[in-house]
Design a protein around this motif. Structure first.
Motif, PDB file in Angstrom:
ATOM      1  N   THR A  21       0.800  -1.232   0.000  1.00  0.00           N
ATOM      2  CA  THR A  21       0.000   0.000   0.000  1.00  0.00           C
ATOM      3  C   THR A  21       0.826   1.273   0.000  1.00  0.00           C
ATOM      4  OG1 THR A  21      -0.137   0.195   2.433  1.00  0.00           O
ATOM      5  CG2 THR A  21      -1.781  -1.206   1.329  1.00  0.00           C
ATOM      6  N   VAL A  22       2.109   1.179   0.328  1.00  0.00           N
ATOM      7  CA  VAL A  22       2.881   2.395   0.578  1.00  0.00           C
ATOM      8  C   VAL A  22       2.995   3.281  -0.661  1.00  0.00           C
ATOM      9  CG1 VAL A  22       5.128   1.332   0.082  1.00  0.00           C
ATOM     10  CG2 VAL A  22       4.971   3.282   1.659  1.00  0.00           C
ATOM     11  N   ARG A  23       3.084   2.681  -1.840  1.00  0.00           N
ATOM     12  CA  ARG A  23       3.183   3.513  -3.043  1.00  0.00           C
ATOM     13  C   ARG A  23       1.925   4.361  -3.211  1.00  0.00           C
ATOM     14  NH1 ARG A  23       5.131   0.933  -8.655  1.00  0.00           N
ATOM     15  NH2 ARG A  23       6.996   0.794  -7.346  1.00  0.00           N
ATOM     16  N   LYS A  24       0.767   3.762  -2.960  1.00  0.00           N
ATOM     17  CA  LYS A  24      -0.489   4.507  -3.053  1.00  0.00           C
ATOM     18  C   LYS A  24      -0.596   5.520  -1.922  1.00  0.00           C
ATOM     19  CE  LYS A  24      -5.477   3.795  -3.601  1.00  0.00           C
ATOM     20  NZ  LYS A  24      -6.561   2.777  -3.690  1.00  0.00           N
ATOM     21  N   ASP A  25      -0.149   5.121  -0.713  1.00  0.00           N
ATOM     22  CA  ASP A  25      -0.210   6.030   0.434  1.00  0.00           C
ATOM     23  C   ASP A  25       0.620   7.288   0.198  1.00  0.00           C
ATOM     24  OD1 ASP A  25      -1.849   4.275   1.842  1.00  0.00           O
ATOM     25  OD2 ASP A  25      -0.158   3.245   2.784  1.00  0.00           O
ATOM     26  N   GLY A  54       1.603   8.341  -2.807  1.00  0.00           N
ATOM     27  CA  GLY A  54       1.332   8.923  -4.115  1.00  0.00           C
ATOM     28  C   GLY A  54      -0.095   9.408  -4.254  1.00  0.00           C
ATOM     29  N   GLU A  55      -0.962   8.515  -4.708  1.00  0.00           N
ATOM     30  CA  GLU A  55      -2.349   8.878  -5.003  1.00  0.00           C
ATOM     31  C   GLU A  55      -3.081   9.440  -3.787  1.00  0.00           C
ATOM     32  OE1 GLU A  55      -6.402   6.378  -6.052  1.00  0.00           O
ATOM     33  OE2 GLU A  55      -4.489   5.682  -6.862  1.00  0.00           O
ATOM     34  N   LYS A  56      -2.952   8.768  -2.644  1.00  0.00           N
ATOM     35  CA  LYS A  56      -3.673   9.241  -1.457  1.00  0.00           C
ATOM     36  C   LYS A  56      -3.109  10.565  -0.951  1.00  0.00           C
ATOM     37  CE  LYS A  56      -5.723   5.094   0.553  1.00  0.00           C
ATOM     38  NZ  LYS A  56      -5.819   4.223   1.754  1.00  0.00           N
ATOM     39  N   LYS A  57      -1.807  10.680  -0.963  1.00  0.00           N
ATOM     40  CA  LYS A  57      -1.193  11.925  -0.501  1.00  0.00           C
ATOM     41  C   LYS A  57      -1.671  13.104  -1.342  1.00  0.00           C
ATOM     42  CE  LYS A  57       3.315  14.106   0.232  1.00  0.00           C
ATOM     43  NZ  LYS A  57       4.776  13.987  -0.027  1.00  0.00           N
ATOM     44  N   GLU A  58      -1.753  12.911  -2.637  1.00  0.00           N
ATOM     45  CA  GLU A  58      -2.228  13.975  -3.525  1.00  0.00           C
ATOM     46  C   GLU A  58      -3.698  14.287  -3.262  1.00  0.00           C
ATOM     47  OE1 GLU A  58      -2.623  14.885  -8.335  1.00  0.00           O
ATOM     48  OE2 GLU A  58      -1.491  13.156  -7.613  1.00  0.00           O
ATOM     49  N   LEU A  59      -4.505  13.240  -3.076  1.00  0.00           N
ATOM     50  CA  LEU A  59      -5.925  13.432  -2.790  1.00  0.00           C
ATOM     51  C   LEU A  59      -6.124  14.172  -1.473  1.00  0.00           C
ATOM     52  CD1 LEU A  59      -8.970  12.744  -3.342  1.00  0.00           C
ATOM     53  CD2 LEU A  59      -8.579  10.656  -2.009  1.00  0.00           C
ATOM     54  N   TYR A  60      -5.389  13.751  -0.447  1.00  0.00           N
ATOM     55  CA  TYR A  60      -5.540  14.372   0.866  1.00  0.00           C
ATOM     56  C   TYR A  60      -5.096  15.837   0.851  1.00  0.00           C
ATOM     57  CZ  TYR A  60      -6.353   9.711   2.840  1.00  0.00           C
ATOM     58  OH  TYR A  60      -6.873   8.473   3.140  1.00  0.00           O
ATOM     59  N   ALA A  61      -4.079  16.144   0.070  1.00  0.00           N
ATOM     60  CA  ALA A  61      -3.584  17.523   0.026  1.00  0.00           C
ATOM     61  C   ALA A  61      -4.462  18.417  -0.842  1.00  0.00           C
ATOM     62  CB  ALA A  61      -2.148  17.540  -0.493  1.00  0.00           C
ATOM     63  N   ASN A  62      -4.833  17.939  -2.013  1.00  0.00           N
ATOM     64  CA  ASN A  62      -5.472  18.807  -3.001  1.00  0.00           C
ATOM     65  C   ASN A  62      -6.993  18.800  -2.964  1.00  0.00           C
ATOM     66  OD1 ASN A  62      -2.896  19.435  -3.969  1.00  0.00           O
ATOM     67  ND2 ASN A  62      -2.918  17.718  -5.406  1.00  0.00           N
ATOM     68  N   VAL A  63      -7.596  17.694  -2.545  1.00  0.00           N
ATOM     69  CA  VAL A  63      -9.060  17.584  -2.577  1.00  0.00           C
ATOM     70  C   VAL A  63      -9.654  17.673  -1.172  1.00  0.00           C
ATOM     71  CG1 VAL A  63     -11.025  16.150  -3.255  1.00  0.00           C
ATOM     72  CG2 VAL A  63      -8.966  16.214  -4.688  1.00  0.00           C
ATOM     73  N   LEU A  64      -9.192  16.814  -0.286  1.00  0.00           N
ATOM     74  CA  LEU A  64      -9.762  16.780   1.062  1.00  0.00           C
ATOM     75  C   LEU A  64      -9.098  17.764   2.020  1.00  0.00           C
ATOM     76  CD1 LEU A  64     -10.282  12.934   1.438  1.00  0.00           C
ATOM     77  CD2 LEU A  64     -12.008  14.687   1.020  1.00  0.00           C
ATOM     78  N   LYS A  65      -7.986  18.354   1.583  1.00  0.00           N
ATOM     79  CA  LYS A  65      -7.303  19.375   2.385  1.00  0.00           C
ATOM     80  C   LYS A  65      -7.017  18.886   3.808  1.00  0.00           C
ATOM     81  CE  LYS A  65      -7.979  22.194  -1.102  1.00  0.00           C
ATOM     82  NZ  LYS A  65      -6.878  22.562  -2.029  1.00  0.00           N
ATOM     83  N   VAL A  66      -6.542  17.660   3.912  1.00  0.00           N
ATOM     84  CA  VAL A  66      -6.222  17.080   5.216  1.00  0.00           C
ATOM     85  C   VAL A  66      -5.055  17.850   5.826  1.00  0.00           C
ATOM     86  CG1 VAL A  66      -5.481  15.005   6.438  1.00  0.00           C
ATOM     87  CG2 VAL A  66      -7.042  14.819   4.489  1.00  0.00           C
ATOM     88  N   ARG A  67      -5.275  18.399   7.003  1.00  0.00           N
ATOM     89  CA  ARG A  67      -4.265  19.282   7.596  1.00  0.00           C
ATOM     90  C   ARG A  67      -3.014  18.530   8.026  1.00  0.00           C
ATOM     91  NH1 ARG A  67      -9.209  21.627   8.856  1.00  0.00           N
ATOM     92  NH2 ARG A  67      -9.333  23.857   8.354  1.00  0.00           N
ATOM     93  N   GLU A  68      -3.187  17.299   8.514  1.00  0.00           N
ATOM     94  CA  GLU A  68      -2.032  16.484   8.888  1.00  0.00           C
ATOM     95  C   GLU A  68      -2.257  15.058   8.411  1.00  0.00           C
ATOM     96  OE1 GLU A  68      -0.473  18.765  12.943  1.00  0.00           O
ATOM     97  OE2 GLU A  68      -1.449  16.811  13.099  1.00  0.00           O
TER      98      GLU A  68
END
Length: 235
Positions: free
Chosen positions: A105-109, A111-125
């Motif tokens: 899972t680490v590549r997705k964590d 890559g894809e998830k990190k981008e989603l959390y930053a750009n779409v869901l705006k996850v603060r941490e």
């Protein structure tokens, strides 16, 4: 001829993606412990929601736009039970996300998830932790600054979470939450149960000792009374 108006089809947001909760019992335990500890830590604050292992939908009308954070925290949402999380009904952004990673899972964590959390869901941490230390890095945290993630630096071997007001670090070979105000690791549910059992056993032993002392005192008093009665009778 009148043409019938067709109602818009009902959009179904599934409650499960058919995937297991976690890859291994250790991954699952990290998730459960983290959720339970955070729920207890924030239980007096009504508008803090702790969730995990549930589908989170972030685009109304499109059930394909979903993600399932292992653990997350969001302010401004009540503690009511949710079967799925819809950002347009609850809160569009998250404050904290933890993904319990593995080699698969680490590549997705990262890559894809990190981008989603930053750009779409705006996850603060956003934190990633591998309990088996099979990936590199096995423990890392990011903080959203100016719309981009910056890596959080370790302080005393722990990552400081501004959103939780706690610190994340390894203790006894697993991920734990540390309270810097008290200088203690927050206890897990198992540790709280063990402590409660130990207290109950200690209280039971204390009662037994007190009862034994009381019985001994009663016996000694009875013996003294008997001696006194014999002395009085011999006069």
């Amino acid at each position: 001829m009148h043409q019938r108006l067709r109602s818009a089809p009902t959009v179904v947001y599934p409650e499960s993606d058919g995937q297991p909760m976690a890859e291994t019992p250790r991954h699952q335990q990290v998730m459960i412990d983290c959720m339970n500890v955070l729920r207890r830590h924030f239980y007096k604050i009504p508008e803090v929601y702790i969730g995990g292992n549930m589908l989170l939908y972030y685009e109304e009308g499109n059930p394909r736009k979903s993600v399932s954070p292992d653990v997350f925290m969001v302010r401004g949402v009540s503690k009511k039970e949710l079967r799925v999380y819809k950002t347009w009904e609850q809160h569009p952004t998250l404050d904290f996300v933890l993904e319990v990673a593995s080699p698969s899972t680490v590549r997705k964590d990262l890559g894809e998830k990190k981008e989603l959390y930053a750009n779409v869901l705006k996850v603060r941490e956003y934190y990633i932790y591998d309990p088996y230390h099979e990936v590199e890095p096995s423990f890392i945290g990011f903080r959203l600054v100016g719309g981009m993630y910056e890596e959080i630096e370790f302080v005393n071997d722990r990552l400081v979470s501004e959103q939780l007001g706690l610190e994340l670090g390894e203790h006894e070979d697993t991920l734990r939450l540390y309270d810097p105000m008290n200088g203690t690791w927050l206890p897990t549910s198992d540790e709280r149960a063990d402590a409660a059992e130990a207290r109950a056993e200690g209280e039971a032993r204390a009662r037994q000792v007190a009862e034994a002392r009381a019985a001994a005192a009663e016996t000694e008093l009875a013996e003294l009374r008997a001696v006194l009665e014999r002395l009085q009778a011999s006069e």
